[in-house]
Design an enzyme around this catalytic site. Structure first.
Site, PDB file in Angstrom:
ATOM      1  N   LYS A  16       0.842  -1.203   0.000  1.00 37.72           N
ATOM      2  CA  LYS A  16       0.000   0.000   0.000  1.00 37.72           C
ATOM      3  C   LYS A  16       0.879   1.257   0.000  1.00 37.72           C
ATOM      4  CE  LYS A  16      -0.063  -0.480   4.996  1.00 37.72           C
ATOM      5  NZ  LYS A  16      -0.787  -1.015   6.141  1.00 37.72           N
ATOM      6  N   ARG A 118     -10.867   0.766  14.112  1.00 39.49           N
ATOM      7  CA  ARG A 118     -11.113   1.630  12.951  1.00 39.49           C
ATOM      8  C   ARG A 118     -11.915   0.919  11.870  1.00 39.49           C
ATOM      9  NH1 ARG A 118      -4.910   1.536  10.401  1.00 39.49           N
ATOM     10  NH2 ARG A 118      -5.111  -0.685   9.963  1.00 39.49           N
ATOM     11  N   TYR A 244      15.723  30.494   6.626  1.00 36.06           N
ATOM     12  CA  TYR A 244      14.455  31.110   7.032  1.00 36.06           C
ATOM     13  C   TYR A 244      14.425  31.306   8.541  1.00 36.06           C
ATOM     14  CZ  TYR A 244      12.490  30.364   2.401  1.00 36.06           C
ATOM     15  OH  TYR A 244      12.242  30.409   1.061  1.00 36.06           O
TER      16      TYR A 244
END
Ligand code: PLP
Length: 375
Positions: A16, A118, A244
């Site tokens: 998967k 689930r 940054y």
């Protein structure tokens, strides 16, 4: 995995999410060429489009689809001869309708929820739903029954034992004669390697095949390397600001190396704050400042001979040094699965062809943008 499960057990390697980010087609090809007929029983995907993509690539073996699927896609699953894993009697009915209309017998598996929560039918109500599943199964063949463990990679296996007890309880509640016709599978990598002894016909390994640890005592050989290149090396003055947010400032004269890889390739920003390092010329050097989308900077001060063009290993072995997939995951505060599936399509995947699975260097090599490589 086969050595742990004993003879006669078939594998359903989980491919998967594009084989955990590594490339489902080459992984299935490698499995098919490396395993015997009886060993590779089928492969597991999460979604119908994933299964259809494998069919499109020419894989003719079994494909199990492990997540509940939208009704609208059932017809596509049938068309591509995918085996659905179902979690309700209604889903069996809908598959049945498609099969009867299409005139083709379709196999399906039923998930039992023993604690994962689930998906799956509740383990303690098996006496009820098993009868209804059997009744609903017209034009379809109830081929398998399985459950999924939530904590088989934890040091303490008691939760896994409890789930296994519930699964056996489910079996004992099935109408007589049913169990004999069903293939059983419960073990992921961790359960297959650490708990063992389930006596089921099939196992479903995933992460261990891709070089991720399946618990504290199930450490695989490295499979994946992630490499980039130094594209720029510079000496900077004390006080030079980096990246940054200007979070890093040179404290001394330093040598900085810029790597052509960033979070846009799947190197999480959290690796920098987690003390992440890379190996250059056989030495570990720290990542400094923030990781940006396309670039990452490392401190080369202690490896002064390092220069543009050098390979930087983010995951993998170089000389005497190695950085494991799990080290990177831990530094990022996540799991190996998320690191692998996060490797972006921008990274070219290079596969080591024709080498035995026992070769410690493993099959997959992932490199940042090749057009930036100098050799
Ligand atoms: C992903 C998955 C597995 C494989 O788990 P690993 O921990 O990667 O070995 C097994 N079974 C099911 C149902 C899965 O979804």
């Amino acid at each position: 995995v086969l050595a742990a499960t004993g003879p006669g057990v078939g594998l359903i390697p989980m491919v998967k999410a594009d084989a955990y980010g590594l490339g489902a087609v080459p992984v299935v090809e490698a499995l098919a060429s490396g395993l015997g007929q009886g060993e590779l029983w089928g492969v597991g995907v999460a979604t119908i489009p994933e299964g259809r993509a494998l069919r499109g690539a020419g894989w003719g073996g079994r494909i199990l689809v492990f997540t509940p699927v939208p009704d609208a896609e059932i017809r596509l699953a049938a068309e591509s001869a995918l085996t659905l894993c179902l979690s309700s009697v209604d889903a069996v009915r809908r598959l049945s309708d498609v099969a009867v209309r299409g005139g083709r017998e379709l196999p399906f598996h039923i998930e039992v929820d023993t604690g994962m929560g689930r998906a799956g039918l509740p383990w303690h109500e098996a006496g009820d739903w098993a009868v209804r599943v059997r009744e609903a199964a017209r034009g379809v063949r109830w081929e398998g029954l399985y459950t999924h463990f939530h904590s088989a990679d934890e040091p303490d296996l008691r939760a896994t034992d409890e789930q296994w007890t519930r699964f056996r309880d489910t079996l004992s509640r099935l109408p007589s004669g049913l169990r004999e016709g069903l293939l059983l599978h419960v073990a992921n990598s961790a359960a297959a390697l650490r708990r063992r002894g389930f006596g089921c016909e099939l196992v479903r390994p995933g992460i261990f095949l891709y070089g991720g640890a399946a618990g504290p005592d199930a450490i695989p050989n490295p499979v994946v390397s992630l490499r980039s290149r130094v594209v720029l090396a510079r000496d900077v003055e004390p006080g030079t600001v980096l990246g940054y947010g200007a979070t890093y400032v040179a404290r001394r004269r330093e040598r900085w190396g810029t790597l052509s890889i960033g979070y846009g390739d799947g190197v999480p920003r959290a690796l920098a704050t987690g003390g992440g390092m890379v190996v250059i010329r056989g030495r570990r050097v720290p990542i400094i400042g923030r990781i940006s989308m396309d670039l990452t900077v490392v401190d080369l001060t202690d490896v002064p001979e390092a220069d543009a063009g050098d390979v930087a290993t983010i995951i993998g072995q170089e000389g005497e040094e190695a950085i494991s997939l799990d080290e990177v995951a831990t530094r990022c505060g996540t799991i190996s699965y998320e690191i692998l599936t996060g490797l972006s399509p921008r990274l070219p995947r290079e596969y080591r062809g024709g080498e035995r699975a026992s070769d410690e260097r493993g099959p997959a090599e992932i490199r940042s943008r090749p057009e930036l490589h100098q050799s």
